[in-house]
Design a protein around this motif. Structure first.
Motif, PDB file in Angstrom:
ATOM      1  N   ALA A  72       0.839  -1.192   0.000  1.00 21.36           N
ATOM      2  CA  ALA A  72       0.000   0.000   0.000  1.00 21.36           C
ATOM      3  C   ALA A  72       0.878   1.247   0.000  1.00 21.36           C
ATOM      4  CB  ALA A  72      -0.920  -0.004   1.225  1.00 21.36           C
ATOM      5  N   VAL A 129       0.067  -0.586  -5.018  1.00 22.62           N
ATOM      6  CA  VAL A 129      -0.854   0.521  -5.260  1.00 22.62           C
ATOM      7  C   VAL A 129      -0.173   1.838  -4.907  1.00 22.62           C
ATOM      8  CG1 VAL A 129      -3.055   1.563  -4.571  1.00 22.62           C
ATOM      9  CG2 VAL A 129      -2.845  -0.919  -4.724  1.00 22.62           C
ATOM     10  N   LEU A 180      -9.906   1.675  -1.989  1.00 21.98           N
ATOM     11  CA  LEU A 180      -9.276   0.662  -2.837  1.00 21.98           C
ATOM     12  C   LEU A 180     -10.326  -0.284  -3.419  1.00 21.98           C
ATOM     13  CD1 LEU A 180      -6.141  -0.122  -0.658  1.00 21.98           C
ATOM     14  CD2 LEU A 180      -6.229   1.177  -2.791  1.00 21.98           C
TER      15      LEU A 180
END
Length: 267
Positions: free
Chosen positions: A43, A66, A97
């Motif tokens: 993340a 991401v 997300l």
């Protein structure tokens, strides 16, 4: 969840992140190994400096990375393509997300929470994505853990500019010290945290160059224009601070800094 990245999206910052990841790889990734076949979410992958460590140290994982910056993602993709690894890339906001509940065995977050106005909300959202008994690993620094020789009021003032500018943008450059309570309050169980200390002097030239000079001093230098524009320092005061900070990387200088790692489990 837009974020004002205080260091800026510049080639110099990309180099700094790369130097940091390479220099501190063994320190920051000690004990972090995900089993082959695990689905892992990174993340906030940035330019892929930590992504490279993940695919190298945990071969065979199904890695999803991401980031909110499309420019950074492009650099990350190129970096990982160069080593032939496979990563599933996504452009997105950590608070929104596009993954179903319980999609991942593990989540890895490095140098991200410090830039978020509401890190607690991000941790709660990431918890939604973790399967029962899965884990989250968070790594952050704490700029007040920096102490060095020679001591310098001017150097400390430059560091304080970075801390204050990050706070003004909604972040927290001192977040490392509060990882354990952050994860606990976000609902994780079995939360543990520990310090990862860097110390550099002339007997450790790889750390002097890779961390003191290319990571920490470069990080402080990255906010020069913002600090001057905000009237925090005059150009002469800023230059004096950087000059004194660089003395810590010269023969006879020493530098200390502490990162913190915290691991929690989805109960």
């Amino acid at each position: 969840m837009g974020t004002d990245y205080v260091h800026g999206y510049t080639p110099a910052e990309s180099r700094r992140l790369t130097d940091q990841a390479q220099t501190l790889a063994d320190l920051l990734h000690a004990g972090i190994r995900y089993p082959a076949g695990s689905r892992v979410l990174e993340a906030g992958c940035g330019v892929g400096a930590q992504t490279l460590q993940l695919v190298t140290r945990s071969p065979g994982i199904d890695l999803v990375s991401v980031d909110i910056s499309e420019e950074s993602l492009a650099q990350a993709k190129a970096r990982i393509a160069a080593v032939g690894a496979q990563v599933d890339w996504h452009h997105g906001d950590l608070l929104d997300l596009p993954f179903p509940d319980e999609s991942f065995d593990h989540v890895f977050v490095c140098f991200v929470l410090e830039h978020l106005p509401k890190p607690e909300e991000a941790l709660v959202e990431l918890r939604r994505l973790i399967r029962p008994a899965g884990t989250i690993t968070v790594i952050e620094g704490d700029h007040e853990s920096a102490f060095y020789h020679p001591r310098s009021t001017a150097a400390q003032a430059a560091i304080d500019c970075l801390v204050d500018l990050q706070a003004a943008s909604g972040g927290d450059a001192l977040i490392g010290r509060r990882l354990q309570p952050l994860l606990k309050d976000a609902g994780y169980g079995d939360v543990r945290a520990w310090p990862c200390t860097v110390y550099a002097d002339e007997t450790l030239p790889h750390l002097v160059d890779g961390f003191t000079r290319r990571t920490f001093v470069a990080m402080v230098e990255s906010v020069r224009e913002r600090a001057l524009a905000a009237g925090m320092r005059t150009p002469a005061e800023w230059q004096a601070g950087i000059r004194d900070l660089e003395k810590t990387a010269a023969p006879g200088g020493t530098f200390h800094y502490t990162f913190f790692t915290s691991v929690g489990r989805k109960c």
